[in-house]
Scaffold this motif. Sequence first.
Motif, PDB file in Angstrom:
ATOM      1  N   LYS A  54     -67.701  51.048 -27.591  1.00  0.00           N
ATOM      2  CA  LYS A  54     -66.854  50.366 -28.543  1.00  0.00           C
ATOM      3  C   LYS A  54     -66.385  49.025 -27.982  1.00  0.00           C
ATOM      4  CE  LYS A  54     -63.850  51.668 -31.982  1.00  0.00           C
ATOM      5  NZ  LYS A  54     -63.185  52.801 -32.593  1.00  0.00           N
ATOM      6  N   GLY A  55     -66.046  49.044 -26.700  1.00  0.00           N
ATOM      7  CA  GLY A  55     -65.636  47.807 -26.052  1.00  0.00           C
ATOM      8  C   GLY A  55     -66.768  46.796 -26.052  1.00  0.00           C
ATOM      9  N   LEU A  56     -67.977  47.266 -25.764  1.00  0.00           N
ATOM     10  CA  LEU A  56     -69.137  46.378 -25.743  1.00  0.00           C
ATOM     11  C   LEU A  56     -69.352  45.762 -27.115  1.00  0.00           C
ATOM     12  CD1 LEU A  56     -71.703  48.366 -23.598  1.00  0.00           C
ATOM     13  CD2 LEU A  56     -70.503  46.263 -23.009  1.00  0.00           C
ATOM     14  N   MET A  57     -69.255  46.599 -28.134  1.00  0.00           N
ATOM     15  CA  MET A  57     -69.447  46.089 -29.488  1.00  0.00           C
ATOM     16  C   MET A  57     -68.439  44.998 -29.802  1.00  0.00           C
ATOM     17  SD  MET A  57     -70.158  49.620 -31.460  1.00  0.00           S
ATOM     18  CE  MET A  57     -69.621  48.980 -33.030  1.00  0.00           C
ATOM     19  N   ASP A  58     -67.220  45.227 -29.336  1.00  0.00           N
ATOM     20  CA  ASP A  58     -66.192  44.243 -29.639  1.00  0.00           C
ATOM     21  C   ASP A  58     -66.384  42.947 -28.882  1.00  0.00           C
ATOM     22  OD1 ASP A  58     -63.390  46.414 -30.315  1.00  0.00           O
ATOM     23  OD2 ASP A  58     -64.908  45.521 -31.597  1.00  0.00           O
ATOM     24  N   SER A  59     -66.847  43.059 -27.635  1.00  0.00           N
ATOM     25  CA  SER A  59     -67.000  41.815 -26.889  1.00  0.00           C
ATOM     26  C   SER A  59     -68.178  41.008 -27.433  1.00  0.00           C
ATOM     27  CB  SER A  59     -67.163  42.091 -25.396  1.00  0.00           C
ATOM     28  OG  SER A  59     -68.305  42.876 -25.170  1.00  0.00           O
ATOM     29  N   GLN A  60     -69.130  41.694 -28.071  1.00  0.00           N
ATOM     30  CA  GLN A  60     -70.203  40.943 -28.730  1.00  0.00           C
ATOM     31  C   GLN A  60     -69.662  40.198 -29.945  1.00  0.00           C
ATOM     32  OE1 GLN A  60     -72.977  44.060 -29.410  1.00  0.00           O
ATOM     33  NE2 GLN A  60     -73.916  43.862 -27.386  1.00  0.00           N
ATOM     34  N   ALA A  61     -68.695  40.816 -30.603  1.00  0.00           N
ATOM     35  CA  ALA A  61     -68.080  40.165 -31.753  1.00  0.00           C
ATOM     36  C   ALA A  61     -67.200  38.996 -31.323  1.00  0.00           C
ATOM     37  CB  ALA A  61     -67.247  41.175 -32.554  1.00  0.00           C
ATOM     38  N   ALA A  62     -67.094  38.840 -30.013  1.00  0.00           N
ATOM     39  CA  ALA A  62     -66.483  37.686 -29.358  1.00  0.00           C
ATOM     40  C   ALA A  62     -65.318  37.004 -30.072  1.00  0.00           C
ATOM     41  CB  ALA A  62     -67.558  36.634 -29.058  1.00  0.00           C
ATOM     42  N   THR A  63     -64.142  37.448 -29.733  1.00  0.00           N
ATOM     43  CA  THR A  63     -62.972  36.707 -30.178  1.00  0.00           C
ATOM     44  C   THR A  63     -62.763  35.544 -29.213  1.00  0.00           C
ATOM     45  OG1 THR A  63     -61.576  38.145 -28.863  1.00  0.00           O
ATOM     46  CG2 THR A  63     -61.850  38.734 -31.170  1.00  0.00           C
ATOM     47  N   PRO A  64     -62.228  34.434 -29.670  1.00  0.00           N
ATOM     48  CA  PRO A  64     -62.101  33.278 -28.801  1.00  0.00           C
ATOM     49  C   PRO A  64     -61.031  33.439 -27.707  1.00  0.00           C
ATOM     50  CG  PRO A  64     -61.138  32.830 -30.963  1.00  0.00           C
ATOM     51  CD  PRO A  64     -61.719  34.189 -31.017  1.00  0.00           C
ATOM     52  N   SER A  65     -60.387  34.599 -27.686  1.00  0.00           N
ATOM     53  CA  SER A  65     -59.263  34.753 -26.760  1.00  0.00           C
ATOM     54  C   SER A  65     -59.633  35.548 -25.519  1.00  0.00           C
ATOM     55  CB  SER A  65     -58.106  35.444 -27.474  1.00  0.00           C
ATOM     56  OG  SER A  65     -58.567  36.680 -27.978  1.00  0.00           O
ATOM     57  N   GLN A  66     -60.901  35.428 -25.086  1.00  0.00           N
ATOM     58  CA  GLN A  66     -61.349  36.311 -24.023  1.00  0.00           C
ATOM     59  C   GLN A  66     -60.753  35.997 -22.655  1.00  0.00           C
ATOM     60  OE1 GLN A  66     -65.584  36.527 -24.143  1.00  0.00           O
ATOM     61  NE2 GLN A  66     -65.547  38.541 -25.067  1.00  0.00           N
ATOM     62  N   ASP A  67     -60.389  34.744 -22.448  1.00  0.00           N
ATOM     63  CA  ASP A  67     -59.837  34.409 -21.145  1.00  0.00           C
ATOM     64  C   ASP A  67     -58.386  34.873 -21.017  1.00  0.00           C
ATOM     65  OD1 ASP A  67     -59.394  32.638 -23.216  1.00  0.00           O
ATOM     66  OD2 ASP A  67     -58.810  31.015 -21.876  1.00  0.00           O
ATOM     67  N   GLN A  68     -57.862  35.318 -22.136  1.00  0.00           N
ATOM     68  CA  GLN A  68     -56.483  35.760 -22.170  1.00  0.00           C
ATOM     69  C   GLN A  68     -56.339  37.083 -21.423  1.00  0.00           C
ATOM     70  OE1 GLN A  68     -55.494  35.949 -26.227  1.00  0.00           O
ATOM     71  NE2 GLN A  68     -53.306  35.765 -25.909  1.00  0.00           N
ATOM     72  N   ALA A  69     -56.090  37.024 -20.139  1.00  0.00           N
ATOM     73  CA  ALA A  69     -56.002  38.253 -19.359  1.00  0.00           C
ATOM     74  C   ALA A  69     -54.569  38.755 -19.349  1.00  0.00           C
ATOM     75  CB  ALA A  69     -56.485  37.990 -17.937  1.00  0.00           C
ATOM     76  N   GLU A  70     -54.076  38.905 -20.545  1.00  0.00           N
ATOM     77  CA  GLU A  70     -52.662  39.251 -20.681  1.00  0.00           C
ATOM     78  C   GLU A  70     -52.496  40.762 -20.578  1.00  0.00           C
ATOM     79  OE1 GLU A  70     -50.642  39.749 -25.052  1.00  0.00           O
ATOM     80  OE2 GLU A  70     -51.588  37.873 -24.503  1.00  0.00           O
ATOM     81  N   LEU A  71     -51.407  41.167 -19.964  1.00  0.00           N
ATOM     82  CA  LEU A  71     -51.136  42.595 -19.840  1.00  0.00           C
ATOM     83  C   LEU A  71     -50.941  43.182 -21.230  1.00  0.00           C
ATOM     84  CD1 LEU A  71     -48.623  42.756 -16.883  1.00  0.00           C
ATOM     85  CD2 LEU A  71     -51.105  42.989 -16.865  1.00  0.00           C
ATOM     86  N   ASN A  72     -51.225  44.465 -21.332  1.00  0.00           N
ATOM     87  CA  ASN A  72     -50.973  45.157 -22.583  1.00  0.00           C
ATOM     88  C   ASN A  72     -51.902  44.716 -23.702  1.00  0.00           C
ATOM     89  OD1 ASN A  72     -49.774  47.083 -24.013  1.00  0.00           O
ATOM     90  ND2 ASN A  72     -47.829  46.036 -24.343  1.00  0.00           N
ATOM     91  N   GLN A  73     -52.904  43.941 -23.362  1.00  0.00           N
ATOM     92  CA  GLN A  73     -53.871  43.511 -24.364  1.00  0.00           C
ATOM     93  C   GLN A  73     -54.993  44.525 -24.373  1.00  0.00           C
ATOM     94  OE1 GLN A  73     -54.064  40.612 -26.189  1.00  0.00           O
ATOM     95  NE2 GLN A  73     -56.227  40.446 -26.708  1.00  0.00           N
ATOM     96  N   PRO A  74     -55.223  45.187 -25.483  1.00  0.00           N
ATOM     97  CA  PRO A  74     -56.305  46.162 -25.451  1.00  0.00           C
ATOM     98  C   PRO A  74     -57.637  45.487 -25.156  1.00  0.00           C
ATOM     99  CG  PRO A  74     -55.143  46.186 -27.563  1.00  0.00           C
ATOM    100  CD  PRO A  74     -54.623  45.037 -26.783  1.00  0.00           C
ATOM    101  N   LEU A  75     -58.319  46.033 -24.187  1.00  0.00           N
ATOM    102  CA  LEU A  75     -59.645  45.512 -23.868  1.00  0.00           C
ATOM    103  C   LEU A  75     -60.590  45.899 -25.001  1.00  0.00           C
ATOM    104  CD1 LEU A  75     -61.978  44.654 -21.832  1.00  0.00           C
ATOM    105  CD2 LEU A  75     -62.026  47.069 -21.241  1.00  0.00           C
ATOM    106  N   LEU A  76     -60.387  47.108 -25.454  1.00  0.00           N
ATOM    107  CA  LEU A  76     -61.270  47.672 -26.455  1.00  0.00           C
ATOM    108  C   LEU A  76     -60.420  47.878 -27.693  1.00  0.00           C
ATOM    109  CD1 LEU A  76     -62.098  50.442 -23.951  1.00  0.00           C
ATOM    110  CD2 LEU A  76     -63.562  48.491 -24.302  1.00  0.00           C
ATOM    111  N   SER A  77     -60.942  47.514 -28.817  1.00  0.00           N
ATOM    112  CA  SER A  77     -60.096  47.674 -29.991  1.00  0.00           C
ATOM    113  C   SER A  77     -60.924  48.100 -31.195  1.00  0.00           C
ATOM    114  CB  SER A  77     -59.353  46.387 -30.281  1.00  0.00           C
ATOM    115  OG  SER A  77     -60.284  45.350 -30.441  1.00  0.00           O
ATOM    116  N   LEU A  78     -60.278  48.207 -32.306  1.00  0.00           N
ATOM    117  CA  LEU A  78     -60.936  48.660 -33.517  1.00  0.00           C
ATOM    118  C   LEU A  78     -61.709  47.518 -34.158  1.00  0.00           C
ATOM    119  CD1 LEU A  78     -57.838  50.506 -34.943  1.00  0.00           C
ATOM    120  CD2 LEU A  78     -59.865  51.574 -33.986  1.00  0.00           C
ATOM    121  N   SER A  79     -62.801  47.871 -34.799  1.00  0.00           N
ATOM    122  CA  SER A  79     -63.516  46.839 -35.543  1.00  0.00           C
ATOM    123  C   SER A  79     -62.752  46.548 -36.829  1.00  0.00           C
ATOM    124  CB  SER A  79     -64.930  47.319 -35.864  1.00  0.00           C
ATOM    125  OG  SER A  79     -64.868  48.328 -36.841  1.00  0.00           O
TER     126      SER A  79
END
Length: 505
Positions: free
Chosen positions: A171-196
Amino acid sequence: MMDEAQEDLLEHEDISHKPFSPPYNIPPLRSTRLHVQRSNVCSRAYFVVVMVFFHVYILNVIALLLYVHYNNGPGDLVSGDGASPAPVINTDGRLPQPAPSGRELHVEEYSQSFSLHRMEGIRVGHVQHVSVVPDRTHEMRTLSLKPLLFEIPGFLSEEECRVVVQLAQLKGLMDSQAATPSQDQAELNQPLLSLSTEEIFSLLDLNQDGFLQKQEIVSHSRSRDGTWLSPDNLRQILTGLEASPTGILTLGEFRRVYDVSQRPRQQRSGSLHSHFKQRNRHTWLFQGSGSHRVLQTLRKRVIALTRLPSALLELSEPLQVSRYEHGDFTNAHYDSSSSQSETICAHTRLAGNTSALTEVSCRYLTVLFYLSSVEDGGESTFPVADNRTYDEQALVQDGVDLTDTQQACGKGNLRLTPTAGTALLWYNHLSDGRGWMGELDEYSLHGDCPVRRGVKWVANSWVNVDPDHQQQARYQRLVAQRHQAKSGMDEHYQSLSHSDLHLDL
Ligand SMILES: *[C@@H]1O[C@H](CO)[C@@H](O)[C@H](O)[C@H]1NC(C)=O
Ligand SMILES: *[C@@H]1O[C@H](CO)[C@@H](O)[C@H](O)[C@H]1NC(C)=O
């Protein structure tokens, strides 16, 4: 009858007269009989009376035993020696109590027509056998009574653990392919993997009619340690909906609105609860029909274990899968919330007042699955488990905060080492004494110690219950009605789960 008559007759000299006639047909004989009964009152009749009383007494005792047995029996998973047969568990996990007879119960009549099952802890260290899979039983050990906490080793096989981890990763892989522009945002509490986006849409679309109404958006499930949607997301979607001329959103419109809400935004202002800090990453996995077999199996096992109505689990949050890497932790927190007048359970919000109240998570119990073993660290800690007393002020002593797992993990009362396949179950709430969910159990405070070596994967399954029994009932009926309204069009395809939902009410 005839023997009796003959016997009676034999006692008298009248034996020669009409031996085969019933005695009451013969007037002379009747008077004789009366005389006989009177004279034997101290032996025969007395004996009969005593015997009748004795039998009635025995029957009463048996009835009482049966009553006690059937009131405790089916709900009782205890079988100390493991020799007794596994409890019979309905395949659909329905309550053993008879369901309310009328299907169209009114809320007023509803009252306490079903209750929440609660397991018995007996004492710390007590082992009972539970039947959650068809071909074997599991040992369930009581770890503490405050909170009521159990450990079930081998609840998942290693293979099943791997599948769940893989599904989360996929699921995480699928989401990272959908590439949100906020990937460098290594903020705490940010779900790495999320819902489509589709899943969010489907989740929000409570009546599954393919459109989002305003009511549905404000009623989404929200939890304290990770939300379906951040408040920002929610506001964006609501704004988008209000801007829509039809007042509803289709999937296409939702996608547009939702993608806007996913744009990088300023860091969320502090967490909802000052006690709560965490560092880990998580995703949500649906367990309904159409999901992976292992996920569905897992839910069935939780239903069998907890013996709660399946409808409750179907309407609960999906499985949350979290990954803790080196140094990751969560501070001690509660999974659920104490009910206050100004709060409302997020999951039943649809059925309630939409005026602005604070939404909180209402989670009757937590089932936590360890999906991996950790080389070092990563223990679950229950800092005040079975403490004699609980005092919030006493959590900080000599400058050490017991809820701070980075500093004080070693000082808690109970610490559990993660073992792949083991499940923990604890009740976040006490009973209200009438079979429903009561106050938050303050002793259920728990957290995750920092991982020192290895990676920790856990999954959380929460059962959402509204402490307001009628609110929960209203919500479940509302969902059932919407399911029905929708399936009215294609009754042929009405799935079993709809009628289940209805019956469980
Ligand atoms: C909603 O809240 C208002 C004000 O608190 C109250 O008067 C009303 O009865 C509530 N409605 C329901 C359905 O609870
Ligand atoms: C735990 O119990 C002890 C003994 O009653 C008490 O002194 C202490 O304050 C308790 N801890 C908490 C956090 O309440």
